[in-house]
Motif scaffolding. Sequence first.
Motif, PDB file in Angstrom:
ATOM      1  N   LEU A 109       8.307  -7.868  -3.901  1.00  0.00           N
ATOM      2  CA  LEU A 109       8.153  -7.973  -2.446  1.00  0.00           C
ATOM      3  C   LEU A 109       6.673  -8.062  -2.085  1.00  0.00           C
ATOM      4  O   LEU A 109       6.272  -8.928  -1.300  1.00  0.00           O
ATOM      5  N   LEU A 110       5.865  -7.189  -2.651  1.00  0.00           N
ATOM      6  CA  LEU A 110       4.433  -7.204  -2.342  1.00  0.00           C
ATOM      7  C   LEU A 110       3.766  -8.486  -2.826  1.00  0.00           C
ATOM      8  O   LEU A 110       2.893  -9.033  -2.144  1.00  0.00           O
ATOM      9  N   ASP A 111       4.182  -8.991  -3.981  1.00  0.00           N
ATOM     10  CA  ASP A 111       3.650 -10.270  -4.466  1.00  0.00           C
ATOM     11  C   ASP A 111       3.981 -11.399  -3.491  1.00  0.00           C
ATOM     12  O   ASP A 111       3.142 -12.267  -3.211  1.00  0.00           O
ATOM     13  N   ASP A 116      -2.941 -11.281   7.965  1.00  0.00           N
ATOM     14  CA  ASP A 116      -3.329 -11.989   6.755  1.00  0.00           C
ATOM     15  C   ASP A 116      -3.617 -10.923   5.708  1.00  0.00           C
ATOM     16  O   ASP A 116      -4.735 -10.397   5.634  1.00  0.00           O
ATOM     17  N   VAL A 117      -2.593 -10.562   4.955  1.00  0.00           N
ATOM     18  CA  VAL A 117      -2.732  -9.523   3.934  1.00  0.00           C
ATOM     19  C   VAL A 117      -3.411 -10.151   2.722  1.00  0.00           C
ATOM     20  O   VAL A 117      -2.931 -11.132   2.170  1.00  0.00           O
ATOM     21  N   ARG A 118      -4.538  -9.577   2.335  1.00  0.00           N
ATOM     22  CA  ARG A 118      -5.326 -10.119   1.226  1.00  0.00           C
ATOM     23  C   ARG A 118      -5.241  -9.279  -0.037  1.00  0.00           C
ATOM     24  O   ARG A 118      -5.571  -9.748  -1.120  1.00  0.00           O
ATOM     25  N   GLY A 119      -4.833  -8.018   0.110  1.00  0.00           N
ATOM     26  CA  GLY A 119      -4.779  -7.163  -1.062  1.00  0.00           C
ATOM     27  C   GLY A 119      -3.824  -6.002  -0.882  1.00  0.00           C
ATOM     28  O   GLY A 119      -3.603  -5.551   0.246  1.00  0.00           O
ATOM     29  N   ILE A 120      -3.260  -5.592  -1.964  1.00  0.00           N
ATOM     30  CA  ILE A 120      -2.403  -4.414  -2.000  1.00  0.00           C
ATOM     31  C   ILE A 120      -3.024  -3.484  -3.043  1.00  0.00           C
ATOM     32  O   ILE A 120      -3.210  -3.881  -4.192  1.00  0.00           O
ATOM     33  N   SER A 121      -3.362  -2.283  -2.612  1.00  0.00           N
ATOM     34  CA  SER A 121      -4.015  -1.373  -3.555  1.00  0.00           C
ATOM     35  C   SER A 121      -3.351  -0.005  -3.537  1.00  0.00           C
ATOM     36  O   SER A 121      -2.503   0.275  -2.685  1.00  0.00           O
ATOM     37  N   VAL A 155       7.614   4.509  -2.771  1.00  0.00           N
ATOM     38  CA  VAL A 155       6.409   3.763  -3.123  1.00  0.00           C
ATOM     39  C   VAL A 155       5.356   3.982  -2.043  1.00  0.00           C
ATOM     40  O   VAL A 155       5.632   3.815  -0.853  1.00  0.00           O
ATOM     41  N   GLU A 156       4.162   4.377  -2.477  1.00  0.00           N
ATOM     42  CA  GLU A 156       3.021   4.490  -1.577  1.00  0.00           C
ATOM     43  C   GLU A 156       2.068   3.347  -1.910  1.00  0.00           C
ATOM     44  O   GLU A 156       1.812   3.078  -3.091  1.00  0.00           O
ATOM     45  N   TYR A 157       1.548   2.699  -0.869  1.00  0.00           N
ATOM     46  CA  TYR A 157       0.569   1.646  -1.113  1.00  0.00           C
ATOM     47  C   TYR A 157      -0.263   1.399   0.128  1.00  0.00           C
ATOM     48  O   TYR A 157       0.054   1.868   1.219  1.00  0.00           O
ATOM     49  N   GLN A 158      -1.330   0.658  -0.062  1.00  0.00           N
ATOM     50  CA  GLN A 158      -2.217   0.303   1.033  1.00  0.00           C
ATOM     51  C   GLN A 158      -2.333  -1.215   1.083  1.00  0.00           C
ATOM     52  O   GLN A 158      -2.527  -1.861   0.052  1.00  0.00           O
ATOM     53  N   ALA A 159      -2.187  -1.761   2.286  1.00  0.00           N
ATOM     54  CA  ALA A 159      -2.362  -3.205   2.478  1.00  0.00           C
ATOM     55  C   ALA A 159      -3.688  -3.431   3.203  1.00  0.00           C
ATOM     56  O   ALA A 159      -4.012  -2.722   4.164  1.00  0.00           O
ATOM     57  N   ASP A 160      -4.444  -4.408   2.734  1.00  0.00           N
ATOM     58  CA  ASP A 160      -5.731  -4.747   3.328  1.00  0.00           C
ATOM     59  C   ASP A 160      -5.761  -6.226   3.667  1.00  0.00           C
ATOM     60  O   ASP A 160      -5.192  -7.045   2.951  1.00  0.00           O
ATOM     61  N   ARG A 220      -5.969  -2.552   7.745  1.00  0.00           N
ATOM     62  CA  ARG A 220      -5.751  -1.645   6.616  1.00  0.00           C
ATOM     63  C   ARG A 220      -4.649  -0.691   7.039  1.00  0.00           C
ATOM     64  O   ARG A 220      -4.761  -0.011   8.041  1.00  0.00           O
ATOM     65  N   MET A 221      -3.574  -0.694   6.275  1.00  0.00           N
ATOM     66  CA  MET A 221      -2.433   0.142   6.623  1.00  0.00           C
ATOM     67  C   MET A 221      -1.934   0.847   5.376  1.00  0.00           C
ATOM     68  O   MET A 221      -1.780   0.228   4.323  1.00  0.00           O
ATOM     69  N   ASP A 222      -1.697   2.133   5.532  1.00  0.00           N
ATOM     70  CA  ASP A 222      -1.066   2.911   4.475  1.00  0.00           C
ATOM     71  C   ASP A 222       0.431   2.931   4.737  1.00  0.00           C
ATOM     72  O   ASP A 222       0.871   3.131   5.875  1.00  0.00           O
ATOM     73  N   TYR A 223       1.197   2.726   3.689  1.00  0.00           N
ATOM     74  CA  TYR A 223       2.654   2.693   3.802  1.00  0.00           C
ATOM     75  C   TYR A 223       3.280   3.682   2.829  1.00  0.00           C
ATOM     76  O   TYR A 223       2.754   3.910   1.738  1.00  0.00           O
ATOM     77  N   ILE A 224       4.418   4.196   3.231  1.00  0.00           N
ATOM     78  CA  ILE A 224       5.313   4.912   2.329  1.00  0.00           C
ATOM     79  C   ILE A 224       6.679   4.285   2.542  1.00  0.00           C
ATOM     80  O   ILE A 224       7.177   4.230   3.669  1.00  0.00           O
ATOM     81  N   VAL A 225       7.256   3.786   1.458  1.00  0.00           N
ATOM     82  CA  VAL A 225       8.535   3.091   1.533  1.00  0.00           C
ATOM     83  C   VAL A 225       9.514   3.783   0.583  1.00  0.00           C
ATOM     84  O   VAL A 225       9.172   4.080  -0.555  1.00  0.00           O
TER      85      VAL A 225
END
Length: 138
Positions: free
Chosen positions: A4-6, A56-61, A76-81, A92-97
């Motif tokens: 999904l993130l890809d 425009d999401v450029r990175g997932i870290s 899953v915890e991740y950050q989108a930039d 920049r958003m922090d997510y918990i899914v």
Amino acid sequence: MRRLLDLVLAKDRNVADLWAEDGTAEFPFAVGASPRRLVGREEVRRYLAGFPEVYDVRGISAITVHHTERPDTVVVEYQADGHSVRTGEPYRMDYIVVITVQDGLITRFRDYWNPLANAAAAGTLPELLDSLRSGADR
């Protein structure tokens, strides 16, 4: 979740194909005009259709996967930039899914995100705040 993130990073409009036909997406922190629950792949598809025009999401870290006692469910915890397409501001958003998958398809997707940060990045913070104010007057 990694697929999904890809797809999000590739700006692939077929992200909803990862959902089961009757799978759900839930947003427990949603406020204002944002939906709290979507039912079915096609409803998820309609919801996600405008995402690339807003962000425009450029990175997932910082991806961290927590396994649960259920083999079909992970947290899953991740950050989108990236940046907001509408405002040009950094995003920049922090997510918990919490995601449940059966037969390779998402059956339940619970997305915990910050609605204020989301509205600020989307350029809709004034509208969100107005809707919260008018809701408090009721």
